[in-house]
Design a protein around this motif. Structure first.
Motif, PDB file in Angstrom:
ATOM      1  N   ASP A 143     -32.882 -24.522  46.450  1.00 51.17           N
ATOM      2  CA  ASP A 143     -32.490 -25.715  46.765  1.00 51.17           C
ATOM      3  C   ASP A 143     -32.296 -26.466  45.483  1.00 51.17           C
ATOM      4  OD1 ASP A 143     -32.200 -28.399  47.878  1.00 51.17           O
ATOM      5  OD2 ASP A 143     -34.208 -28.632  48.541  1.00 51.17           O
ATOM      6  N   PRO A 179     -35.116 -15.004  55.632  1.00 48.16           N
ATOM      7  CA  PRO A 179     -36.078 -16.201  55.330  1.00 48.16           C
ATOM      8  C   PRO A 179     -35.987 -16.454  53.556  1.00 48.16           C
ATOM      9  CG  PRO A 179     -37.471 -14.634  56.952  1.00 48.16           C
ATOM     10  CD  PRO A 179     -36.015 -14.042  56.212  1.00 48.16           C
ATOM     11  N   THR A 180     -35.631 -15.704  52.795  1.00 50.59           N
ATOM     12  CA  THR A 180     -35.708 -16.334  51.625  1.00 50.59           C
ATOM     13  C   THR A 180     -34.155 -15.939  50.823  1.00 50.59           C
ATOM     14  OG1 THR A 180     -36.362 -14.073  50.618  1.00 50.59           O
ATOM     15  CG2 THR A 180     -38.212 -15.641  50.898  1.00 50.59           C
ATOM     16  N   GLN A 192     -38.531 -23.733  47.752  1.00 47.44           N
ATOM     17  CA  GLN A 192     -37.110 -23.420  47.627  1.00 47.44           C
ATOM     18  C   GLN A 192     -36.573 -24.199  46.382  1.00 47.44           C
ATOM     19  OE1 GLN A 192     -38.750 -24.954  50.308  1.00 47.44           O
ATOM     20  NE2 GLN A 192     -37.833 -23.779  52.161  1.00 47.44           N
ATOM     21  N   MET A 244     -43.950 -19.129  51.534  1.00 45.12           N
ATOM     22  CA  MET A 244     -42.982 -17.852  51.628  1.00 45.12           C
ATOM     23  C   MET A 244     -43.202 -16.929  52.609  1.00 45.12           C
ATOM     24  SD  MET A 244     -41.695 -17.917  47.634  1.00 45.12           S
ATOM     25  CE  MET A 244     -39.952 -17.232  47.990  1.00 45.12           C
ATOM     26  N   ASP A 245     -42.073 -16.450  53.452  1.00 45.66           N
ATOM     27  CA  ASP A 245     -42.365 -15.430  54.115  1.00 45.66           C
ATOM     28  C   ASP A 245     -42.794 -14.411  53.516  1.00 45.66           C
ATOM     29  OD1 ASP A 245     -41.730 -14.570  57.299  1.00 45.66           O
ATOM     30  OD2 ASP A 245     -40.776 -12.742  55.666  1.00 45.66           O
ATOM     31  N   GLY A 288     -34.929 -14.304  46.634  1.00 39.56           N
ATOM     32  CA  GLY A 288     -35.826 -14.993  46.911  1.00 39.56           C
ATOM     33  C   GLY A 288     -37.178 -14.434  46.355  1.00 39.56           C
ATOM     34  N   GLN A 333     -31.857 -19.331  49.523  1.00 38.31           N
ATOM     35  CA  GLN A 333     -32.684 -20.360  50.099  1.00 38.31           C
ATOM     36  C   GLN A 333     -33.117 -21.518  48.993  1.00 38.31           C
ATOM     37  OE1 GLN A 333     -33.158 -21.181  53.574  1.00 38.31           O
ATOM     38  NE2 GLN A 333     -32.183 -19.425  53.945  1.00 38.31           N
TER      39      GLN A 333
END
Length: 299
Positions: A187, A181-182, A54, A1-2, A259, A185
């Motif tokens: 899934d 980025p998060t 995710q 993860m970022d 995130g 996100q």
């Protein structure tokens, strides 16, 4: 993860969760992504089970929805009533010990060892000495009942580390990193069709474990903080406790979309909680009738 995105998500989840706890439950407990839940998310769900992060966020989201449903129904009360008082206290103590060993490791007081797992680190360097000095300073200030003892200790150690060159000053104001980025996100479709495992197995092994950990974690911490404040003995305490669990589950859902792992009540809140004092309350609000001042807590 970022890392930068997770940093921002953690800050936003903590702020949002604490705000929800204040407005819905009026309980003196702060909220943030829990350290135990972080470890379970990283090392068990992603590391051992092999789920992409995710999908792990999707599991957090579903667990938050389940916790929310439990909080809105009588099932939550049934689960909480089934937890013995001794276990509630043990949960808070266990979380505290977990955080303590992380602090000792990060400060260098203890290090890893192949034979004994944990060994004493080199105490002739600045980081462990500063950590021990800060802990001693906080303990002395707390013993002398000086307000803001923990904050004073943090500031003193920070200033000493800055003077020794171990802390780098980066300024006071800067733009936060991107949350993109998060953000959103998670899934969910991938979680329900994870390769190598049926949807039922994934839900049982990951989601339900998240729910159980969240319920036990939140219950133990809320009972510990509320007990320290003396709120559990006041009229309407169970109703307010139910609101606190509702706020906890709402923050979990919001944090997963930002995130981060499960947002929950954290044990460090005890550092800012003082026992309820009707005498102090009377001085603060002398216009309120005496019976209400002595027996009620402001909604």
């Amino acid at each position: 993860m970022d890392r930068d995105a997770v940093f921002v998500a953690t800050c936003l989840a903590a702020a949002l969760g604490s705000l929800v706890m204040a407005l819905i439950a009026n309980w003196p407990i702060g909220m943030a992504p829990g350290m135990g839940l972080n470890a379970f998310f990283a090392f068990t769900v992603v590391g051992a089970a092999g789920l992409p992060w995710q999908q792990a966020l999707g599991a957090v989201f579903i667990s938050g929805l389940v916790f929310l449903v439990l909080s809105l129904t009588g099932v939550r009360a049934w689960l909480v009533s089934g937890i013995p008082a001794s276990l509630r206290s043990a949960i808070v103590a266990g979380i505290g010990l977990f955080l303590a060993i992380i602090a000792l490791q990060k400060s260098g007081v203890i290090v890893g060892n192949e034979d004994t797992l944990v060994a004493l680190g080199p105490l002739n360097t600045a980081p462990p000495l500063l950590a021990l000095a800060g802990f001693l300073l906080i303990a002395v200030l707390e013993a002398r009942r000086i307000r803001g003892a923990i904050l004073i200790g943090i500031l003193a150690v920070t200033a000493a580390g800055w003077a020794l060159g171990d802390v780098q000053y980066q300024g006071l104001v800067s733009l936060p990193p991107s949350l993109a980025p998060t953000f959103l996100q998670l899934d969910l479709p991938g979680l329900l069709h994870h390769d190598g495992g049926s949807p039922i197995a994934v839900l049982l092994q990951v989601v339900l474990v998240f729910v159980l950990v969240e319920v036990f974690d939140a219950t133990g911490t809320l009972y510990g903080g509320g007990g320290r404040a003396g709120l559990l003995k006041l009229p309407g305490a169970q109703k307010r406790f139910g609101r606190a669990l509702l706020a906890d589950s709402t923050a979990i859902v919001a944090g997963s979309m930002l995130g981060t792992s499960s947002t929950t009540a954290f044990a460090e809140s005890a550092s800012g909680v003082q026992p309820y004092s009707s005498r102090r309350w009377r001085r603060w609000c002398p216009a309120m009738p005496l019976r209400r001042r002595c027996c009620s807590w402001p909604d």
